[in-house]
Design a protein around this motif. Structure first.
Motif, mmCIF file in Angstrom:
data_model
loop_
_atom_site.group_PDB
_atom_site.id
_atom_site.type_symbol
_atom_site.label_atom_id
_atom_site.label_comp_id
_atom_site.label_asym_id
_atom_site.label_seq_id
_atom_site.Cartn_x
_atom_site.Cartn_y
_atom_site.Cartn_z
ATOM 1 N N UNK A 289 -8.371 2.534 -1.068
ATOM 2 C CA UNK A 289 -9.097 2.235 0.171
ATOM 3 C C UNK A 289 -9.073 3.494 1.023
ATOM 4 N N UNK A 290 -10.268 3.964 1.392
ATOM 5 C CA UNK A 290 -10.387 5.162 2.219
ATOM 6 C C UNK A 290 -11.167 4.825 3.482
ATOM 7 N N UNK A 291 -10.586 5.113 4.630
ATOM 8 C CA UNK A 291 -11.235 4.851 5.914
ATOM 9 C C UNK A 291 -11.445 6.196 6.606
ATOM 10 N N UNK B 271 0.848 -1.193 0.000
ATOM 11 C CA UNK B 271 0.000 0.000 0.000
ATOM 12 C C UNK B 271 0.882 1.240 0.000
ATOM 13 N N UNK B 272 0.308 2.321 -0.514
ATOM 14 C CA UNK B 272 1.031 3.580 -0.551
ATOM 15 C C UNK B 272 0.067 4.720 -0.243
ATOM 16 N N UNK B 273 0.344 5.411 0.844
ATOM 17 C CA UNK B 273 -0.437 6.571 1.238
ATOM 18 C C UNK B 273 0.213 7.821 0.648
ATOM 19 N N UNK B 274 -0.535 8.912 0.477
ATOM 20 C CA UNK B 274 0.033 10.144 -0.095
ATOM 21 C C UNK B 274 1.254 10.613 0.691
ATOM 22 N N UNK B 275 2.330 10.876 -0.030
ATOM 23 C CA UNK B 275 3.540 11.385 0.592
ATOM 24 C C UNK B 275 4.377 10.352 1.310
ATOM 25 N N UNK B 276 3.986 9.078 1.219
ATOM 26 C CA UNK B 276 4.726 8.021 1.908
ATOM 27 C C UNK B 276 5.256 6.999 0.920
ATOM 28 N N UNK C 6 -5.579 5.248 9.409
ATOM 29 C CA UNK C 6 -4.212 5.118 8.895
ATOM 30 C C UNK C 6 -4.050 4.006 7.874
ATOM 31 N N UNK C 7 -5.101 3.220 7.642
ATOM 32 C CA UNK C 7 -5.070 2.205 6.582
ATOM 33 C C UNK C 7 -5.417 2.804 5.226
ATOM 34 N N UNK C 8 -5.813 4.069 5.204
ATOM 35 C CA UNK C 8 -6.146 4.737 3.948
ATOM 36 C C UNK C 8 -4.923 4.791 3.039
ATOM 37 N N UNK C 9 -5.071 4.264 1.822
ATOM 38 C CA UNK C 9 -3.958 4.195 0.883
ATOM 39 C C UNK C 9 -4.452 3.589 -0.424
ATOM 40 N N UNK C 10 -3.596 3.623 -1.428
ATOM 41 C CA UNK C 10 -3.813 2.812 -2.620
ATOM 42 C C UNK C 10 -3.155 1.458 -2.347
ATOM 43 N N UNK C 11 -3.912 0.387 -2.564
ATOM 44 C CA UNK C 11 -3.423 -0.962 -2.320
ATOM 45 C C UNK C 11 -3.078 -1.628 -3.649
ATOM 46 N N UNK C 12 -1.884 -2.226 -3.682
ATOM 47 C CA UNK C 12 -1.373 -2.865 -4.885
ATOM 48 C C UNK C 12 -1.140 -4.353 -4.651
ATOM 49 N N UNK C 13 -1.473 -5.129 -5.662
ATOM 50 C CA UNK C 13 -1.137 -6.543 -5.701
ATOM 51 C C UNK C 13 0.194 -6.679 -6.436
ATOM 52 N N UNK C 14 1.062 -7.567 -5.953
ATOM 53 C CA UNK C 14 2.364 -7.751 -6.570
ATOM 54 C C UNK C 14 2.708 -9.234 -6.641
ATOM 55 N N UNK C 15 3.542 -9.576 -7.625
ATOM 56 C CA UNK C 15 3.967 -10.963 -7.795
ATOM 57 C C UNK C 15 5.393 -11.008 -8.317
#
Length: 125
Positions: A122-124, A37-42, A89-98
């Motif tokens: 995902x927005x909480x 996951x990646x949150x804005x600015x992180x 704090x779980x708010x972020x874009x979630x990515x699947x990776x392989x």
């Protein structure tokens, strides 16, 4: 290998969501699979990882341990992330990776993964 995420959305704190990642391509190119996951600015953060071909227990980041569950369907073509007790704090874009490496899922480092989905928000709040 193609990865397509779905299931993101908005939820109140304490709620639940289940993310899905539909995977196609050679299964041996997906020996390790993970959610980031990646949150804005992180920086992009490893959330959970799983091995395609072993029964080892999945790996979770400390921030989600006990709340999130990663799993694969029996055909090993869909990766899931069950998220419970969600926090702001779980708010972020979630990515699947392989990745084809059978070891990449344990350290959960973004640079170890070759294939990525487009992400789902995902927005909480």
């Amino acid at each position: 290998v193609q990865l397509v995420e779905s299931g993101g959305g908005s939820v109140q704190p304490g709620g639940s969501l289940r993310l899905s990642c539909d995977a196609s391509g050679n299964t041996y190119s997906r020996s390790s699979m993970a959610w980031f996951r990646q949150a804005p600015g992180k920086e992009r953060e490893g959330v959970a990882g799983i091995a395609m071909w072993s029964d080892d227990d999945p790996r979770y980041s400390e921030s989600v341990k006990g709340r999130f569950t990663i799993s694969l369907d029996n055909a090993k073509n869909t990766l899931y992330l069950e998220m419970n007790s969600l926090k702001s704090e779980d708010t972020a874009i979630y990515y699947c990776a392989a990745d084809y490496s059978a070891a990449a899922w344990q350290p959960l480092r973004a640079q170890d993964f070759r294939y990525w989905g487009q992400g789902t928000q995902v927005t909480v709040s």
